[in-house]
Design a protein around this motif. Structure first.
Motif, PDB file in Angstrom:
ATOM      1  N   MET A   1      12.444   4.855  14.885  1.00 50.66           N
ATOM      2  CA  MET A   1      11.513   5.222  13.855  1.00 50.66           C
ATOM      3  C   MET A   1      10.061   5.146  14.181  1.00 50.66           C
ATOM      4  O   MET A   1       9.777   4.365  15.126  1.00 50.66           O
ATOM      5  N   LYS A   2       9.440   6.252  13.972  1.00 45.61           N
ATOM      6  CA  LYS A   2       8.010   6.171  14.220  1.00 45.61           C
ATOM      7  C   LYS A   2       7.098   5.216  13.137  1.00 45.61           C
ATOM      8  O   LYS A   2       6.295   4.516  13.703  1.00 45.61           O
ATOM      9  N   LYS A   3       7.634   5.153  12.102  1.00 43.73           N
ATOM     10  CA  LYS A   3       6.903   4.508  10.953  1.00 43.73           C
ATOM     11  C   LYS A   3       7.118   3.017  11.141  1.00 43.73           C
ATOM     12  O   LYS A   3       8.294   2.696  11.541  1.00 43.73           O
ATOM     13  N   ILE A   4       6.211   2.076  10.982  1.00 43.41           N
ATOM     14  CA  ILE A   4       6.425   0.669  10.983  1.00 43.41           C
ATOM     15  C   ILE A   4       6.388   0.013   9.685  1.00 43.41           C
ATOM     16  O   ILE A   4       5.850   0.433   8.960  1.00 43.41           O
ATOM     17  N   PRO A   5       7.480  -0.757   9.262  1.00 45.00           N
ATOM     18  CA  PRO A   5       7.516  -1.266   8.138  1.00 45.00           C
ATOM     19  C   PRO A   5       6.242  -2.010   7.605  1.00 45.00           C
ATOM     20  O   PRO A   5       5.799  -2.807   8.280  1.00 45.00           O
ATOM     21  N   GLY A   6       5.906  -1.850   6.633  1.00 45.76           N
ATOM     22  CA  GLY A   6       4.650  -2.140   6.006  1.00 45.76           C
ATOM     23  C   GLY A   6       3.310  -1.799   6.297  1.00 45.76           C
ATOM     24  O   GLY A   6       2.600  -2.525   6.000  1.00 45.76           O
ATOM     25  N   VAL A   7       3.261  -0.731   7.244  1.00 46.67           N
ATOM     26  CA  VAL A   7       2.035  -0.379   7.779  1.00 46.67           C
ATOM     27  C   VAL A   7       1.670   1.106   7.401  1.00 46.67           C
ATOM     28  O   VAL A   7       2.552   1.919   7.500  1.00 46.67           O
ATOM     29  N   GLU A   8       0.469   1.228   7.065  1.00 48.90           N
ATOM     30  CA  GLU A   8       0.025   2.543   6.468  1.00 48.90           C
ATOM     31  C   GLU A   8      -0.974   2.757   7.653  1.00 48.90           C
ATOM     32  O   GLU A   8      -2.110   2.202   7.739  1.00 48.90           O
ATOM     33  N   LEU A   9      -1.033   4.001   8.385  1.00 49.86           N
ATOM     34  CA  LEU A   9      -1.706   4.398   9.644  1.00 49.86           C
ATOM     35  C   LEU A   9      -2.665   5.812   8.889  1.00 49.86           C
ATOM     36  O   LEU A   9      -2.137   6.501   8.292  1.00 49.86           O
ATOM     37  N   ASP A  10      -4.077   6.058   9.477  1.00 49.45           N
ATOM     38  CA  ASP A  10      -4.701   7.115   9.246  1.00 49.45           C
ATOM     39  C   ASP A  10      -4.286   8.179  10.209  1.00 49.45           C
ATOM     40  O   ASP A  10      -3.351   8.000  10.965  1.00 49.45           O
ATOM     41  N   GLU A  11      -4.712   9.212  10.212  1.00 51.40           N
ATOM     42  CA  GLU A  11      -4.309  10.343  11.222  1.00 51.40           C
ATOM     43  C   GLU A  11      -4.696  10.087  12.460  1.00 51.40           C
ATOM     44  O   GLU A  11      -4.106  10.602  13.523  1.00 51.40           O
ATOM     45  N   ASN A  12      -5.312   9.071  12.850  1.00 54.87           N
ATOM     46  CA  ASN A  12      -5.869   8.780  14.202  1.00 54.87           C
ATOM     47  C   ASN A  12      -4.964   7.435  14.747  1.00 54.87           C
ATOM     48  O   ASN A  12      -5.214   6.819  15.723  1.00 54.87           O
ATOM     49  N   GLY A  13      -4.128   7.248  14.010  1.00 55.09           N
ATOM     50  CA  GLY A  13      -3.220   5.813  14.344  1.00 55.09           C
ATOM     51  C   GLY A  13      -3.986   4.356  14.001  1.00 55.09           C
ATOM     52  O   GLY A  13      -3.533   3.343  14.325  1.00 55.09           O
ATOM     53  N   ASN A  14      -5.212   4.594  13.242  1.00 56.75           N
ATOM     54  CA  ASN A  14      -5.793   3.205  12.851  1.00 56.75           C
ATOM     55  C   ASN A  14      -4.982   2.727  11.446  1.00 56.75           C
ATOM     56  O   ASN A  14      -4.707   3.320  10.815  1.00 56.75           O
ATOM     57  N   ILE A  15      -5.048   1.167  11.507  1.00 56.63           N
ATOM     58  CA  ILE A  15      -4.352   0.838  10.303  1.00 56.63           C
ATOM     59  C   ILE A  15      -5.251   0.894   8.965  1.00 56.63           C
ATOM     60  O   ILE A  15      -6.372   0.341   9.191  1.00 56.63           O
ATOM     61  N   LEU A  16      -4.706   1.411   8.218  1.00 60.46           N
ATOM     62  CA  LEU A  16      -5.188   1.498   6.631  1.00 60.46           C
ATOM     63  C   LEU A  16      -4.744   0.195   5.975  1.00 60.46           C
ATOM     64  O   LEU A  16      -5.836  -0.492   5.442  1.00 60.46           O
TER      65      LEU A  16
END
Length: 142
Positions: free
Chosen positions: A43-58
């Protein structure tokens, strides 16, 4: 030490390593796990993590990451021939001790109430992927 005393091990359930290293290495009756994070295999998505389009943690949910990382450790232990109750040492890396320690410590106590390995928890600036927790473990193996 004879070659047969050293064995590299990989789990078919834990997330793929992000570099050239195995999930675990057996040396004698000890099993050393490489750093384990909360990512999920394939999976690309990490559980519990929301990223912006640049891969920075939101935003991130440390509780979801704790459950996922503990599950991944269990996968590696079991696929390597060990088990959760054979953990003897756990080093925990958190990227935000101030905000996350209380939640992590509560969840850790749920998972380790029956087995209490030695534990060290340290805060670090960042991890190689956008995660908030990683575990480094040592277990015994028969």
């Amino acid at each position: 030490m004879a070659t047969e005393d050293k064995e590299l091990l990989n789990s078919s359930k834990a997330p793929e390593p992000v570099g050239l290293y195995p999930h675990a290495r057996r040396v004698g009756n000890l099993l050393f796990l490489s750093g384990v994070g909360p990512r999920e295999r394939g999976m690309k998505k990490i559980p519990g993590v929301e990223l912006d389009e640049n891969g920075n943690i939101l935003s991130y949910d440390i509780e979801a990451q704790c459950h996922s990382v503990f599950r991944n450790v269990r996968y590696i232990l079991e696929d390597s021939g060990s088990s959760w109750d054979k953990l003897v040492d756990v080093t925990v890396f958190l990227t935000n001790m101030k905000d996350d320690f209380k939640t992590y410590n509560r969840i850790y106590a749920e998972y380790f109430k029956d087995n209490q390995p030695c534990r060290t928890t340290v805060e670090i600036n960042c991890l190689p992927t956008p995660i908030g927790i990683e575990l480094k473990c040592i277990a015994t193996i028969d």
